[in-house]
Scaffold this motif. Structure first.
Motif, PDB file in Angstrom:
ATOM      1  N   SER A 117      -1.639   8.707   2.707  1.00  0.00           N
ATOM      2  CA  SER A 117      -0.708   9.026   1.629  1.00  0.00           C
ATOM      3  C   SER A 117      -0.675   7.908   0.595  1.00  0.00           C
ATOM      4  O   SER A 117      -0.641   8.160  -0.620  1.00  0.00           O
ATOM      5  N   GLY A 118      -0.694   6.649   1.055  1.00  0.00           N
ATOM      6  CA  GLY A 118      -0.683   5.524   0.134  1.00  0.00           C
ATOM      7  C   GLY A 118      -1.910   5.505  -0.763  1.00  0.00           C
ATOM      8  O   GLY A 118      -1.812   5.252  -1.975  1.00  0.00           O
ATOM      9  N   LEU A 119      -3.062   5.779  -0.175  1.00  0.00           N
ATOM     10  CA  LEU A 119      -4.291   5.827  -0.960  1.00  0.00           C
ATOM     11  C   LEU A 119      -4.247   6.979  -1.967  1.00  0.00           C
ATOM     12  O   LEU A 119      -4.689   6.842  -3.124  1.00  0.00           O
ATOM     13  N   TYR A 120      -3.703   8.099  -1.542  1.00  0.00           N
ATOM     14  CA  TYR A 120      -3.597   9.254  -2.429  1.00  0.00           C
ATOM     15  C   TYR A 120      -2.602   8.970  -3.557  1.00  0.00           C
ATOM     16  O   TYR A 120      -2.788   9.418  -4.695  1.00  0.00           O
ATOM     17  N   ASP A 121      -1.548   8.204  -3.238  1.00  0.00           N
ATOM     18  CA  ASP A 121      -0.583   7.808  -4.271  1.00  0.00           C
ATOM     19  C   ASP A 121      -1.274   7.020  -5.379  1.00  0.00           C
ATOM     20  O   ASP A 121      -0.997   7.220  -6.565  1.00  0.00           O
ATOM     21  N   LYS A 122      -2.153   6.105  -4.978  1.00  0.00           N
ATOM     22  CA  LYS A 122      -2.879   5.309  -5.966  1.00  0.00           C
ATOM     23  C   LYS A 122      -3.748   6.206  -6.838  1.00  0.00           C
ATOM     24  O   LYS A 122      -3.874   5.985  -8.060  1.00  0.00           O
ATOM     25  N   HIS A 123      -4.324   7.240  -6.241  1.00  0.00           N
ATOM     26  CA  HIS A 123      -5.131   8.197  -7.002  1.00  0.00           C
ATOM     27  C   HIS A 123      -4.252   8.949  -8.009  1.00  0.00           C
ATOM     28  O   HIS A 123      -4.635   9.109  -9.180  1.00  0.00           O
ATOM     29  N   LEU A 124      -3.070   9.393  -7.548  1.00  0.00           N
ATOM     30  CA  LEU A 124      -2.170  10.135  -8.430  1.00  0.00           C
ATOM     31  C   LEU A 124      -1.639   9.262  -9.567  1.00  0.00           C
ATOM     32  O   LEU A 124      -1.666   9.665 -10.738  1.00  0.00           O
TER      33      LEU A 124
END
Length: 242
Positions: A117-124
Motif C-alpha cells: 500500500s505504501g508503494l502504491y501511495d507513492k505511485h498515486l
C-alpha cells in the motif's frame, strides 16, 4: 486560499476511481489480517513486528522506484533484520513461535500488504500527482463500501462473535487515522520524498504501542523485548538518516 486548496476534492475519471479503489482494497485486506493478529498477540510483540514494514517498503522502493540506498541505509536494513530475529527469541518466553503461530503469519501478511500500500501511495501521489484530499476522501469512501458487508454480517450474527461494547476510543482512533493519513499523503506529494524514508519515520510509532503494552496493559516480559525494539528503531534511524 491554501486551506481551500488543501481540502479540495478533484473530479475523477472512472479510471482514476479504479486506481483509488485498488488502494482501498489493499488496505482493507491488510487491516483484516492485522486486526485479527493484534487481537490474539501481545501489543509488545505485534507493534515491533509491524514496525518492520519500512524494510519491505525499502526493498520495494529499490525495485519499483529505483531508489538507491546509501551504506547507512543498507546497514539499517541489516540491523532491522537482526532485531526482528531477537524479537522472535523474546516472544518464545510467551509461548509464541514465530514460524508456527498463525497469528504471526496473519500479522506478517498484513504488514507486507501495508508495505505494498505504501508503494502504491507513492505511485498515486508522486507519479500520478493526485491531490492528498482527493485520495483521502475517496479512499475512505471505498473503505466504507468494502467493510459494509462485514458490518451487516456482524450485526445479523452470520458467524459466532463476541458482544460489542461502545468506547469513545473508537471514534478517536478513526479521527487520528484520518489526520495521520492526510499528513502522510501530503508528504508523499513532494517530488523529493522517498517512500522508504517516509514509511520508516511513520513506523517509529512502535514506541507508543510498546510503551502502552507495558504500562497500560501490563504485558509480560516487556523489558526482555526492549533491546530488540531499540534495535528496530536503530535500524529505522539508520535508514532515515542515510
Amino acid at each position: 486560499a491554501s486551506l481551500t486548496s488543501a481540502l479540495t476534492v478533484d473530479p475523477l475519471t472512472w479510471r482514476q476511481h479504479g486506481q483509488i479503489l485498488v488502494k482501498s482494497v489493499i488496505v482493507a485486506i491488510s487491516w483484516v489480517f492485522t486486526y485479527f493478529a493484534v487481537k490474539h498477540l501481545p501489543v509488545s510483540i505485534a507493534g515491533p513486528v509491524r514496525s518492520t514494514g519500512p524494510l519491505w517498503t525499502f526493498t520495494g522502493a529499490l525495485v519499483f522506484f529505483a531508489e538507491r540506498p546509501t551504506l547507512s541505509q543498507t546497514l539499517g536494513v541489516v540491523v532491522t533484520l537482526l532485531a526482528f530475529w531477537a524479537l522472535s527469541l523474546a516472544g518464545r518466553a510467551e509461548g509464541i513461535r514465530f514460524h508456527r503461530d498463525k497469528w504471526i503469519g496473519f500479522l506478517a501478511l498484513g504488514t507486507l500488504l501495508g508495505s505494498v500500500s505504501g508503494l502504491y501511495d507513492k505511485h498515486l501521489m508522486g507519479t500520478l500527482q493526485f491531490r492528498a484530499s482527493t485520495v483521502q476522501a475517496w479512499f475512505q469512501f471505498y473503505l466504507v463500501l468494502l467493510f459494509l458487508p462485514l458490518v451487516i454480517g456482524w450485526k445479523r450474527r452470520w458467524w459466532v462473535r463476541g458482544e460489542f461494547h461502545w468506547r469513545w476510543s473508537i471514534p478517536f482512533i478513526g479521527l487520528t487515522l484520518l489526520v495521520s493519513d492526510y499528513l502522510y499523503f501530503w508528504a508523499l506529494r513532494d517530488p523529493e520524498a522517498l517512500v522508504s524514508v517516509v514509511t520508516a519515520i511513520r513506523r517509529t510509532s512502535v514506541l507508543v504501542g510498546f510503551a502502552g503494552g507495558l504500562l497500560w496493559l501490563g504485558e509480560r516480559n516487556g523489558w526482555k523485548k526492549l533491546p530488540a525494539v531499540l534495535g528496530l528503531l536503530a535500524g529505522v534511524a539508520l535508514i532515515v538518516l542515510g
